[in-house]
Design a protein around this motif. Structure first.
Motif, PDB file in Angstrom:
ATOM      1  N   VAL A   1       0.849  -1.199   0.000  1.00  0.00           N
ATOM      2  CA  VAL A   1       0.000   0.000   0.000  1.00  0.00           C
ATOM      3  C   VAL A   1       0.885   1.249   0.000  1.00  0.00           C
ATOM      4  O   VAL A   1       0.662   2.186  -0.779  1.00  0.00           O
ATOM      5  N   LEU A   2       1.919   1.253   0.847  1.00  0.00           N
ATOM      6  CA  LEU A   2       2.820   2.416   0.912  1.00  0.00           C
ATOM      7  C   LEU A   2       3.549   2.605  -0.420  1.00  0.00           C
ATOM      8  O   LEU A   2       3.717   3.733  -0.888  1.00  0.00           O
ATOM      9  N   GLU A   3       3.974   1.476  -1.028  1.00  0.00           N
ATOM     10  CA  GLU A   3       4.666   1.564  -2.331  1.00  0.00           C
ATOM     11  C   GLU A   3       3.734   2.179  -3.380  1.00  0.00           C
ATOM     12  O   GLU A   3       4.156   3.021  -4.168  1.00  0.00           O
TER      13      GLU A   3
ATOM     14  N   ALA B   1      -4.431   7.640  -3.783  1.00  0.00           N
ATOM     15  CA  ALA B   1      -5.342   6.655  -4.388  1.00  0.00           C
ATOM     16  C   ALA B   1      -6.559   6.513  -3.503  1.00  0.00           C
ATOM     17  O   ALA B   1      -6.470   6.665  -2.279  1.00  0.00           O
ATOM     18  N   SER B   2      -7.696   6.186  -4.137  1.00  0.00           N
ATOM     19  CA  SER B   2      -8.902   5.921  -3.350  1.00  0.00           C
ATOM     20  C   SER B   2      -8.803   4.503  -2.781  1.00  0.00           C
ATOM     21  O   SER B   2      -8.007   3.686  -3.259  1.00  0.00           O
ATOM     22  N   VAL B   3      -9.626   4.224  -1.774  1.00  0.00           N
ATOM     23  CA  VAL B   3      -9.636   2.881  -1.187  1.00  0.00           C
ATOM     24  C   VAL B   3      -9.963   1.845  -2.268  1.00  0.00           C
ATOM     25  O   VAL B   3      -9.342   0.783  -2.339  1.00  0.00           O
ATOM     26  N   GLY B   4     -10.901   2.187  -3.151  1.00  0.00           N
ATOM     27  CA  GLY B   4     -11.272   1.280  -4.235  1.00  0.00           C
ATOM     28  C   GLY B   4     -10.084   0.962  -5.147  1.00  0.00           C
ATOM     29  O   GLY B   4      -9.850  -0.190  -5.511  1.00  0.00           O
ATOM     30  N   GLU B   5      -9.320   2.011  -5.504  1.00  0.00           N
ATOM     31  CA  GLU B   5      -8.143   1.812  -6.359  1.00  0.00           C
ATOM     32  C   GLU B   5      -7.099   0.949  -5.668  1.00  0.00           C
ATOM     33  O   GLU B   5      -6.387   0.167  -6.309  1.00  0.00           O
ATOM     34  N   LEU B   6      -6.991   1.107  -4.350  1.00  0.00           N
ATOM     35  CA  LEU B   6      -6.011   0.299  -3.608  1.00  0.00           C
ATOM     36  C   LEU B   6      -6.458  -1.152  -3.531  1.00  0.00           C
ATOM     37  O   LEU B   6      -5.636  -2.069  -3.584  1.00  0.00           O
ATOM     38  N   ALA B   7      -7.780  -1.356  -3.393  1.00  0.00           N
ATOM     39  CA  ALA B   7      -8.296  -2.720  -3.201  1.00  0.00           C
ATOM     40  C   ALA B   7      -8.082  -3.578  -4.443  1.00  0.00           C
ATOM     41  O   ALA B   7      -7.767  -4.759  -4.336  1.00  0.00           O
TER      42      ALA B   7
ATOM     43  N   PRO C   1      -5.761  -3.994  -7.113  1.00  0.00           N
ATOM     44  CA  PRO C   1      -4.603  -4.856  -7.434  1.00  0.00           C
ATOM     45  C   PRO C   1      -4.281  -5.864  -6.330  1.00  0.00           C
ATOM     46  O   PRO C   1      -3.610  -6.850  -6.588  1.00  0.00           O
ATOM     47  N   PHE C   2      -4.731  -5.609  -5.103  1.00  0.00           N
ATOM     48  CA  PHE C   2      -4.354  -6.499  -4.014  1.00  0.00           C
ATOM     49  C   PHE C   2      -5.325  -7.662  -3.842  1.00  0.00           C
ATOM     50  O   PHE C   2      -5.062  -8.562  -3.064  1.00  0.00           O
TER      51      PHE C   2
END
Lengths: 118, 118
Positions: free
Chosen positions: B26-28, B35-41, B43-44
């Protein structure tokens, strides 16, 4: 032949090892020079089993090395073991700063375009 | 008036936050920009509750900042928050290197004394 497939440094275990004030205090003491387990135990007024557990964790992730000669176990810092952790942090900062440099360059282009308008 | 008694950075929580590969990922990602939470969710491929828990931990120790506008929560890196962690590591290395410099100086004195012997 050197091992070109050396496993990447285990950042999980390394950061976890650094997340405890007693373990950081042990590393701070060992930065000043090697010490026996007895010497480490004294200033921390910590039960020996707890200290041994911390030392095992620090040795397990390569932050320290211990060696037993006779009845005395001497602990030493592996100073370059921490490089992986600080390099990871430095890399994030570099990515972040590069992003701001690109933003600066883009703003400069916009400014120049604005100035060239009649 | 600035608070001269600001609490020291919480290295325990910060190193613990860095000890997880998802949180580091997430930090990388955030080093490249907010980024929004949705954008972070995406790729992971992580369940949203797990991701939210990681984000709360990262925000709790000051590594990221989040802001909700309407229905979208945007996350941003606090790049200087990691300075405390890398400075702690750099300090140990400095103590270690100073120790070797002193050792070098001492060996040089011994060598000079040896050379001056008739």
């Amino acid at each position: 032949m050197p091992n070109i497939h050396a496993p990447p440094p285990d950042l999980d275990r390394m950061f976890l090892a650094l997340a405890d004030p007693s373990r950081r205090a042990v590393l701070e003491r060992l930065a000043e020079g090697p010490a026996s387990v007895g010497e480490l135990a004294r200033p921390f007024s910590m039960a020996l089993p707890s200290l041994m557990q911390h030392l095992r964790m620090l040795e397990g992730c390569g932050l320290i090395r211990t060696e037993k000669v006779g009845r005395v176990r001497t602990c030493r810092l592996e100073p370059h073991a921490m490089d992986a952790a600080s390099e990871w942090i430095a890399r994030q900062r570099a990515v972040w700063e590069a992003r701001f440099d690109r933003l600066d360059a883009y703003l400069q282009i916009l400014k120049n375009e604005e100035e060239q308008k009649p």
